[in-house]
Scaffold this active site. Structure first.
Site, PDB file in Angstrom:
ATOM      1  CG  ASP A  93       2.348  -0.440  16.143  1.00 45.72           C
ATOM      2  OD1 ASP A  93       2.880  -0.652  15.047  1.00 45.72           O
ATOM      3  OD2 ASP A  93       1.790   0.651  16.430  1.00 45.72           O
ATOM      4  CB  THR A 135      -0.903   0.010   1.246  1.00 47.32           C
ATOM      5  OG1 THR A 135      -1.640  -1.216   1.281  1.00 47.32           O
ATOM      6  CG2 THR A 135      -1.876   1.171   1.190  1.00 47.32           C
ATOM      7  CE  LYS A 169       3.418   3.093  14.811  1.00 51.29           C
ATOM      8  NZ  LYS A 169       1.956   2.884  14.683  1.00 51.29           N
TER       9      LYS A 169
END
Lengths: 439, 439
Positions: free
Chosen positions: B205, B24, B209
């Site tokens: 996740d 994507t 970050k």
């Protein structure tokens, strides 16, 4: 290897910094430079007229205080921080600094908005940098984000709350139910508005900032003087009451956008914003800037738009950036400021709020409706709050998205009707749209 | 003059770009590179396993499609975009690219969080750049803003909503009154959650970050594995009901801060946030990151945290930045990533929300109160909504600011009481504070 060595020259020693103008922001810049946070930068000179009364004891004795601009621009100074404000003598001093090979950091929005193109060109010719993050939105690093962080997008609109004085006055009208004159007087007493508040409340401060945002964000040079500016002076308490009925409040909004046909809209003035939106929730000296790109959609930047320390952070960040990238040219920054200024329109396309004050009689709504219909304007809703005198009865109509100019033409007609007590007030409502959606 | 000529070498021609990984984001990067928006960058190669099925017709014939990584890293490629994700084989390919003198742009948060320090070091040694704006908060240029725009400040805390899957699930629980399992199933059906959603809902996740945000923003290297992560799985619908009673809702929050004593708190997990705050109003795939600096106060960045196009804007902005500053080293970026990892605590200090499920009988509040008192915890309010069964009666206590660890110790005691039907749930409430305010 040679390249790195050349570029890294200044990393060997601290860059020597002169502060020109020792007011609130100048003191805050000195505070950061005299802390241990940025050893890469060494404050060496402070200039101000009548500098004796400006002296503070926390600046180390190695710093020279001077009221001679020649000394502030002496050969051993690497970087000049211009904080005197206004066009003259700031313009001349910045030019002298650049011409003698010094990079300059400024917080001077009028200087950048009006002379930025030629100053950036001069900096380029002199192999220096001119940086001005602090000129818009104080401590919010929005210019850098637009220029670098969103460089991969094509931004088509920028919308912001960028004037602290208007934010203060409108917030006080909203929360303390004050009239404009009283909120202004309070702002003046509190030091948030000048004795002559025109530049802030009538929009030229925000227009200068919008001109800079347009150049950097939209890559469109727009002259500040070409930006349509409407004053917040006509806003009354009743407008907040009606705004609340609509789930909205009122803020001074600066907005520039590229229309589908390539034309540019740029305007500053009061607007209704949703209470639960970022704009509706901006308080005090906060600034908020939202941009829209064709690939990345909306991105927003919120933070302290005024105050010595936040503005000083922007100045010091610019100094550090120059220190790191010593004498490297940034063609991208120069581009939009150096090309010819674009024609712009202030003709915002948006839903509109129109407030009338009427001598009550039958047929008023019908009369308003027929004028609007004549100009192709569709009424979305009509509101009338209770408990106002019959001879000065305020009521509000909201209009479906339309051009500001169409609204004004219709209002000029309506203003001639015999029941109209005072000229109607129209305000655009966020979010603003594209003028010709069918195109 | 010589310096400028050396630095400006790549301005003479476009930089040649290879995309490694054509999913994507890769397609969206190609879309921008194949538009006319960025003539400085020329897409020349696209790599993917089984590339035949990936071909699209809008890429010009000059672009070579390949499933050989050697071809993607061929000598005539200047810049490599790594979008395969995960640690291997991405890590090896990025190293090969850097070692052959190519700068690399990646959106790979796990790679940067876990191997960033050594990769940045390698890039430095090779005279290349490694950029990763897209690895955190998608299209929001927050890393750049922290690194450059706020360089003049010392940031002491970073708080963010950075995981779209959790935002989707919690929003659906809030607005559609779904249970966690049903909201997760819906997110999976809609493509917003993986078949195995652990990485998102259990926090790793967001921890990756947060590790990157800490390194760049707080200049504190924090290992993702050292960040305390709590799952959003225990959140129930009733928690939203109580949150509303408190004017709040529930979001997954990533938070890191430097405490007054120099220690570091870093944690990821569900938290109550004011409904009318920026965090409470984040919807869909929006990301919001707020930082606080000692000079500039709070600054916030809001925008699209996911999706091909916004993430591609971050990638292309990084490519342009490298194109402009060809092969210049940025010591600042390397600094925090290359120094030794810091010890961190996940022990957030904040007001807390504690939800109990009780078999109703007299004396429950007294029992809870006496346990909290034993641990020095002060109850702020007790809430009990009507219409729940007496044998599974949820009620909530809010606590004045305290450490997460203190709350857990008290809850371990309370969990042994005979009226407790299930283990109590505790959540911190924004804004988080400093652990030792008296220090």
């Amino acid at each position: 290897v040679e390249i790195d060595m050349v570029i890294n020259v200044p990393n060997g020693r601290a860059s020597r910094v002169a502060i020109v103008g020792f007011g609130t922001v100048g003191r805050s810049v000195a505070r950061i430079l005299c802390s241990n946070e940025v050893p890469q930068l060494q404050l060496t000179r402070i200039f101000n007229r009548g500098v004796a009364r400006k002296r503070v004891d926390w600046v180390p004795p190695s710093v020279a205080w001077t009221e001679s601009i020649d000394e502030a621009l002496a050969p051993d100074v690497d970087l000049v921080v211009e904080l005197v404000g206004g066009l003259e003598p700031a313009d001349g001093w910045v030019r002298r600094a650049l011409e003698s090979g010094k990079s300059v950091v400024t917080a001077n929005k009028q200087l950048i908005a009006h002379r930025g193109a030629s100053l950036v060109e001069l900096a380029d010719r002199c192999g220096c940098e001119l940086r001005f993050e602090a000129s818009v939105a104080g401590g919010v690093p929005v210019l850098r984000a637009l220029q670098d962080g969103l460089a991969g997008d094509r931004l088509v609109s920028v919308t912001g709350i960028v004037n602290g004085t208007c934010a203060y006055i409108l917030s006080r009208m909203e929360h303390a139910n004050l009239r404009f004159a009283d909120a202004l007087a309070e702002a003046q007493a509190a030091g948030f508005a000048e004795a002559d508040p025109s530049e802030d409340v009538d929009g030229s401060d925000a227009a200068a900032k919008l001109s800079i945002l347009s150049a950097i964000g939209l890559r469109l040079p727009v002259r500040a003087a070409d930006i349509a500016a409407r004053s917040i002076r006509p806003i009354e308490r009743v407008d907040f009451n009606y705004a609340f009925e609509l789930g909205r409040t009122i803020r001074q909004i600066a907005h520039a956008s590229v229309q589908p046909d390539g034309s540019v809209i740029a305007a500053v003035g009061p607007a209704l914003v949703p209470l639960d939106s970022g704009f509706g929730r901006v308080t005090g000296s906060e600034n908020l800037v939202t941009v829209r790109g064709i690939f990345g959609g909306e991105t927003s930047f919120l933070g302290s738009g005024a105050g010595g320390s936040p503005t000083a952070v922007a100045v010091v960040s610019d100094l550090l950036s120059i220190h790191r990238a010593w004498r490297r040219r940034d063609e991208h920054a120069a581009g939009p400021l150096t090309s010819a200024a674009r024609q712009v329109s202030g003709d915002i396309f948006a839903p509109h709020y129109v407030r009338f004050v009427a001598r009550d009689r039958t047929g008023i709504i019908a009369a308003v409706g027929s004028v609007f219909a004549r100009y192709g304007l569709n009424i979305d809703a009509v509101l009338q709050l209770p408990d106002y005198p019959k001879d000065r009865l305020p009521f509000v109509a909201t209009l479906e998205p339309c051009s500001d100019s169409e609204v004004r033409r219709a209002l000029a007609d309506i203003a001639t009707l015999d029941w109209v007590v005072e000229p109607p007030l129209s305000l655009p409502m966020l979010p603003f749209g594209a003028r010709r959606e069918a195109a």
